[in-house]
Design a protein around this motif. Structure first.
Motif, short mmCIF file in Angstrom:
data_model
loop_
_atom_site.label_atom_id
_atom_site.label_comp_id
_atom_site.label_asym_id
_atom_site.label_seq_id
_atom_site.Cartn_x
_atom_site.Cartn_y
_atom_site.Cartn_z
N LEU A 52 9.23 -18.24 7.89
CA LEU A 52 7.98 -18.06 7.17
C LEU A 52 7.72 -16.57 7.02
O LEU A 52 7.79 -15.83 7.99
CB LEU A 52 6.85 -18.70 7.99
N ARG A 53 7.43 -16.13 5.79
CA ARG A 53 7.17 -14.69 5.60
C ARG A 53 6.13 -14.47 4.51
O ARG A 53 5.80 -15.38 3.74
CB ARG A 53 8.48 -13.96 5.27
N LEU A 54 5.65 -13.23 4.46
CA LEU A 54 4.67 -12.87 3.44
C LEU A 54 5.35 -12.79 2.08
O LEU A 54 6.50 -12.37 2.00
CB LEU A 54 4.06 -11.49 3.75
N THR A 55 4.62 -13.14 1.03
CA THR A 55 5.11 -12.88 -0.32
C THR A 55 4.80 -11.41 -0.65
O THR A 55 4.11 -10.73 0.10
CB THR A 55 4.38 -13.76 -1.35
N GLN A 56 5.28 -10.97 -1.80
CA GLN A 56 4.99 -9.60 -2.24
C GLN A 56 3.48 -9.37 -2.28
O GLN A 56 2.98 -8.35 -1.81
CB GLN A 56 5.61 -9.42 -3.65
N ARG A 57 2.74 -10.36 -2.80
CA ARG A 57 1.28 -10.24 -2.87
C ARG A 57 0.67 -10.28 -1.47
O ARG A 57 -0.26 -9.54 -1.15
CB ARG A 57 0.71 -11.40 -3.72
N GLY A 58 1.26 -11.12 -0.61
CA GLY A 58 0.76 -11.26 0.76
C GLY A 58 0.87 -9.95 1.53
O GLY A 58 0.08 -9.69 2.45
N ARG A 59 1.85 -9.10 1.18
CA ARG A 59 2.02 -7.82 1.88
C ARG A 59 0.80 -6.93 1.70
O ARG A 59 0.50 -6.10 2.54
CB ARG A 59 3.27 -7.09 1.38
N LEU A 60 0.13 -7.10 0.55
CA LEU A 60 -1.07 -6.28 0.29
C LEU A 60 -2.30 -6.86 0.97
O LEU A 60 -3.31 -6.19 1.12
CB LEU A 60 -1.33 -6.21 -1.23
N LEU A 61 -2.20 -8.15 1.34
CA LEU A 61 -3.38 -8.84 1.87
C LEU A 61 -3.09 -9.41 3.26
O LEU A 61 -3.58 -10.47 3.63
CB LEU A 61 -3.79 -9.97 0.91
N GLY A 62 -2.25 -8.66 4.01
CA GLY A 62 -1.79 -9.13 5.33
C GLY A 62 -2.93 -9.61 6.23
O GLY A 62 -2.84 -10.69 6.80
N ASN A 63 -4.01 -8.83 6.31
CA ASN A 63 -5.07 -9.20 7.25
C ASN A 63 -5.71 -10.56 6.91
O ASN A 63 -6.09 -11.29 7.80
CB ASN A 63 -6.15 -8.11 7.30
N GLN A 64 -5.78 -10.86 5.60
CA GLN A 64 -6.33 -12.17 5.18
C GLN A 64 -5.42 -13.31 5.63
O GLN A 64 -5.87 -14.43 5.83
CB GLN A 64 -6.44 -12.24 3.67
N VAL A 65 -4.13 -13.01 5.76
CA VAL A 65 -3.17 -14.02 6.21
C VAL A 65 -3.24 -14.16 7.73
O VAL A 65 -3.37 -15.25 8.28
CB VAL A 65 -1.73 -13.65 5.76
#
Ligand code: SF4
Length: 394
Positions: free
Chosen positions: A376-389
């Motif tokens: 399981l990993r962050l998407t490209q967009r998720g990298r910008l919104l890590g804290n929300q994840v």
């Protein structure tokens, strides 16, 4: 025997940069000789209380400005580590250094002591930005330091840069990153400027002397940098970190920091250092003078406590799971491996967090890599919104 990461904190700087909120002090360099003795004492006391041999996988001199230690002082500490830890099998030894504090002779000497990775705090190639950050070096100092590092046979060099400064243009950021890339480092770390409470820069912000960083501009800089670095042959392996591959195929990631991101054990020595071992998190006293005093007069205590420890906390299973998710998801390629998670916690990742994962995958912030259910990993967009994840797992 598991190999531990060993972190050694060097809390001294010639000058305190306006944005810095690390545990470091200017004007206390006179304490360095006693501090080195105190570090050796803490290492000795901790190792003697362990009741088992301890193996070091990595050693990291962080700061502060560790390059304010003389080669002899670094040697004293490395000799003590070798006495107290098994150091076989290619230990990664990193020294953080500020350009302007090193010379060719210094780098040759520390290289011969076994330092095999150098991390230089570059921050920017722009003279005005370096002044804004109150850095004491110029970009010419950086270029000289890199040339000396190469002449001293440093083959694993990392450069740190900061982006998202108030008023910084995308064009200015591009110039800085490109100038850094011309130095051909093996590793590069990029951090968005965050103006922390209590720093002189925060006081300037409150007085209206400087503007706030613009998060949208910082996001554009980050996205551009990610593409630029991949184009230049670097692989992103963590939200803020990129590395080249060796000809052998090995990615020159920072092995010491991988230990943190994989939530594996490490020991911290020095003022304000943190440790995580045998299910305990430890924190040391912040003040260098208090640290020296505690170590000088201290005796061995129950492992992993040392005379410098001011806080110690047991990490329960819930906290360990949360930390493993939060740290592991920072690893942009590796992510959190479902089989490793199940092996560690005796419960399938999808059983534990099925609802959260489905929701974040649907929102385009997380993805399964390799095959569904594998990593399981962050998407490209998720990298910008890590804290929300991350907040969904803790
Ligand atoms: S050199 Fe680094 S550690 Fe020292 S004050 Fe500046 S930012 Fe902080």
């Amino acid at each position: 025997m598991s190999a531990y990461g060993l972190y050694l904190h060097v809390p001294f700087c010639h000058h305190r940069c306006g944005y810095c909120d690390f545990n470091t002090y200017a004007g206390l360099e006179g304490l360095i000789p006693a501090y080195v003795q105190a570090l050796c004492r803490e290492i000795e006391l901790l190792a003697s209380s362990a009741g088992r041999p301890l193996q070091a996988g990595t050693v990291y001199f962080g700061g502060g400005t560790p390059s304010l230690l003389t080669p002899t002082q670094l040697e004293t500490i490395l000799i003590k580590l070798a006495e107290c830890f098994s150091m076989e099998g290619g230990v990664e030894v990193t020294l953080e250094a500020n350009p302007g504090t090193v010379t060719l002779d210094y780098l040759r000497q520390v290289r011969s002591l076994g330092v095999n990775r150098l991390s230089l705090g570059v921050q920017s190639a722009d003279a005005d930005e370096l002044r804004f950050l109150e850095r004491e070096h110029t970009f010419e100092d950086v270029q000289r330091s890199v040339a000396w590092a190469r002449a001293a046979n440093v083959t694993n060099l990392s450069l740190d840069l900061i982006f998202g400064l108030p008023g910084q243009s995308l064009a200015g950021w591009k110039r800085s990153l490109q100038a850094a890339l011309e130095l051909a480092p093996e590793h590069i770390s990029l951090y968005a400027l965050s103006i922390e409470h209590g720093t002189p820069l925060h006081a300037r912000l409150l007085r209206g002397e400087v503007g706030s960083p613009d998060p949208d501009a910082a996001a554009d800089m980050y996205e551009w940098a990610s593409e630029c670095l991949v184009g230049a042959g670097y692989e992103q392996y963590e939200i803020s970190n990129w590395a080249r591959r060796e000809t052998s195929g090995e990615l020159l990631a920072c092995r010491h920091n991988l230990q943190y991101w994989r939530n594996l054990p490490y020991l911290g020595f020095g003022a304000g250092a943190h440790g995580y071992i045998d299910g305990w998190r430890t924190v040391n006293v912040l003040s260098p003078a208090a640290y020296i005093q505690r170590c000088q007069s201290g005796i061995a205590l129950d492992f992993p406590r040392t005379p410098a420890t001011t806080h110690i906390q047991a990490v329960d299973r819930v906290a360990e799971i949360g930390e493993t998710m939060m740290m592991g998801l920072r690893l942009t390629q590796e992510g959190v491996q479902a089989s490793a998670f199940e092996g560690r916690f005796g419960e399938a990742l999808e059983t534990k967090f099925g609802r959260q994962i489905a929701d974040l995958v649907a929102k385009g912030l997380l993805e399964w890599a390799s095959a569904p259910g594998e990593r399981l990993r962050l998407t490209q967009r998720g990298r910008l919104l890590g804290n929300q994840v991350f907040v969904n797992f803790v």
